[in-house]
Write an enzyme that holds these catalytic residues in place. Sequence first.
Site, mmCIF file in Angstrom:
data_model
loop_
_atom_site.group_PDB
_atom_site.id
_atom_site.type_symbol
_atom_site.label_atom_id
_atom_site.label_comp_id
_atom_site.label_asym_id
_atom_site.label_seq_id
_atom_site.Cartn_x
_atom_site.Cartn_y
_atom_site.Cartn_z
ATOM 1 N N GLY A 49 0.851 -1.189 0.000
ATOM 2 C CA GLY A 49 0.000 0.000 0.000
ATOM 3 C C GLY A 49 0.880 1.228 0.000
ATOM 4 O O GLY A 49 2.054 1.170 0.367
ATOM 5 N N GLN A 54 3.018 9.924 1.545
ATOM 6 C CA GLN A 54 4.322 9.239 1.539
ATOM 7 C C GLN A 54 5.150 9.622 0.327
ATOM 8 O O GLN A 54 6.349 9.375 0.302
ATOM 9 C CB GLN A 54 4.124 7.718 1.544
ATOM 10 C CG GLN A 54 3.613 7.175 2.856
ATOM 11 C CD GLN A 54 3.572 5.662 2.799
ATOM 12 O OE1 GLN A 54 2.620 5.087 2.297
ATOM 13 N NE2 GLN A 54 4.615 5.018 3.289
ATOM 14 N N CYS A 102 6.696 -0.365 6.845
ATOM 15 C CA CYS A 102 6.247 0.845 6.164
ATOM 16 C C CYS A 102 7.379 1.345 5.281
ATOM 17 O O CYS A 102 8.530 1.390 5.719
ATOM 18 C CB CYS A 102 5.876 1.897 7.206
ATOM 19 S SG CYS A 102 5.290 3.435 6.492
ATOM 20 N N LEU A 103 7.061 1.716 4.052
ATOM 21 C CA LEU A 103 8.090 2.195 3.133
ATOM 22 C C LEU A 103 8.729 3.495 3.644
ATOM 23 O O LEU A 103 9.837 3.834 3.264
ATOM 24 C CB LEU A 103 7.511 2.409 1.731
ATOM 25 C CG LEU A 103 6.975 1.153 1.036
ATOM 26 C CD1 LEU A 103 6.472 1.490 -0.357
ATOM 27 C CD2 LEU A 103 8.023 0.046 0.961
ATOM 28 N N HIS A 144 -3.733 0.891 7.919
ATOM 29 C CA HIS A 144 -2.381 1.471 7.885
ATOM 30 C C HIS A 144 -2.349 2.699 6.951
ATOM 31 O O HIS A 144 -1.832 3.751 7.320
ATOM 32 C CB HIS A 144 -1.399 0.377 7.422
ATOM 33 C CG HIS A 144 0.029 0.825 7.308
ATOM 34 N ND1 HIS A 144 1.035 0.306 8.082
ATOM 35 C CD2 HIS A 144 0.623 1.725 6.477
ATOM 36 C CE1 HIS A 144 2.190 0.880 7.746
ATOM 37 N NE2 HIS A 144 1.962 1.738 6.767
ATOM 38 N N GLU A 145 -2.944 2.549 5.758
ATOM 39 C CA GLU A 145 -2.936 3.662 4.795
ATOM 40 C C GLU A 145 -3.837 4.804 5.263
ATOM 41 O O GLU A 145 -3.501 5.977 5.109
ATOM 42 C CB GLU A 145 -3.384 3.191 3.404
ATOM 43 C CG GLU A 145 -2.534 2.076 2.785
ATOM 44 C CD GLU A 145 -1.043 2.321 2.885
ATOM 45 O OE1 GLU A 145 -0.615 3.487 2.793
ATOM 46 O OE2 GLU A 145 -0.303 1.343 3.076
ATOM 47 N N HIS A 148 -1.997 6.933 7.589
ATOM 48 C CA HIS A 148 -1.097 7.870 6.893
ATOM 49 C C HIS A 148 -1.851 9.132 6.487
ATOM 50 O O HIS A 148 -1.362 10.243 6.662
ATOM 51 C CB HIS A 148 -0.519 7.239 5.619
ATOM 52 C CG HIS A 148 0.716 6.412 5.847
ATOM 53 N ND1 HIS A 148 1.855 6.902 6.439
ATOM 54 C CD2 HIS A 148 0.998 5.125 5.534
ATOM 55 C CE1 HIS A 148 2.776 5.954 6.490
ATOM 56 N NE2 HIS A 148 2.284 4.861 5.954
#
Length: 177
Positions: A49, A54, A102-103, A144-145, A148
């Site tokens: 995702g 991000q 997480c990226l 999670h997204e 963000h």
Amino acid sequence: MSILKVARLGNPVLRKITAPLTPREIQSPIFQKFIDDMIETMKEYDGVGLAADQVHESKQIAVLEVAENPRYPNKPNVPLTVLINPKISPLTDEMEEDWEGCLSIPDIRGKVPRHKSIQVQAWDRDGKPLEFIAVDFHARVIQHEWDHLNGKVYLDRMRDLTTLTFLTEFARYWMQR
Ligand code: ZN
């Protein structure tokens, strides 16, 4: 298409609450290209995702896809989905703990509690309404997204930080547990 630069933890863009999009903004060719770039960036880094903040755009859009992902093996597939202006509501109080990475927080993982099932309402990339129920890992990725988009990262959701681990140590000590 192009691969976008991913903001890392500490970049203030990750802590801002993102702005909703208007139907007109969604239709614009520039925004449609941005969606393609987000998808390409997510795939390039083996993400499941990616939220727009991000990649330095403080807008309410996230993309997700789970398909034979090397960072998350043995997880059920989730088709490529674009969520614009998403709203989520838990369908149960039941929480489940599982690993997340997480990226924007490279090479680290930790166990995060999430609602087991959620109702999702959003627009797709054409501005059409989407409504569905997500469970288990699918629900986890969306939560999670969604975090963000609200200026939060998974570290904020951990009950304690004792499970935080680098990926090398994850493979060494925590796999299959
Ligand atoms: Zn993330």
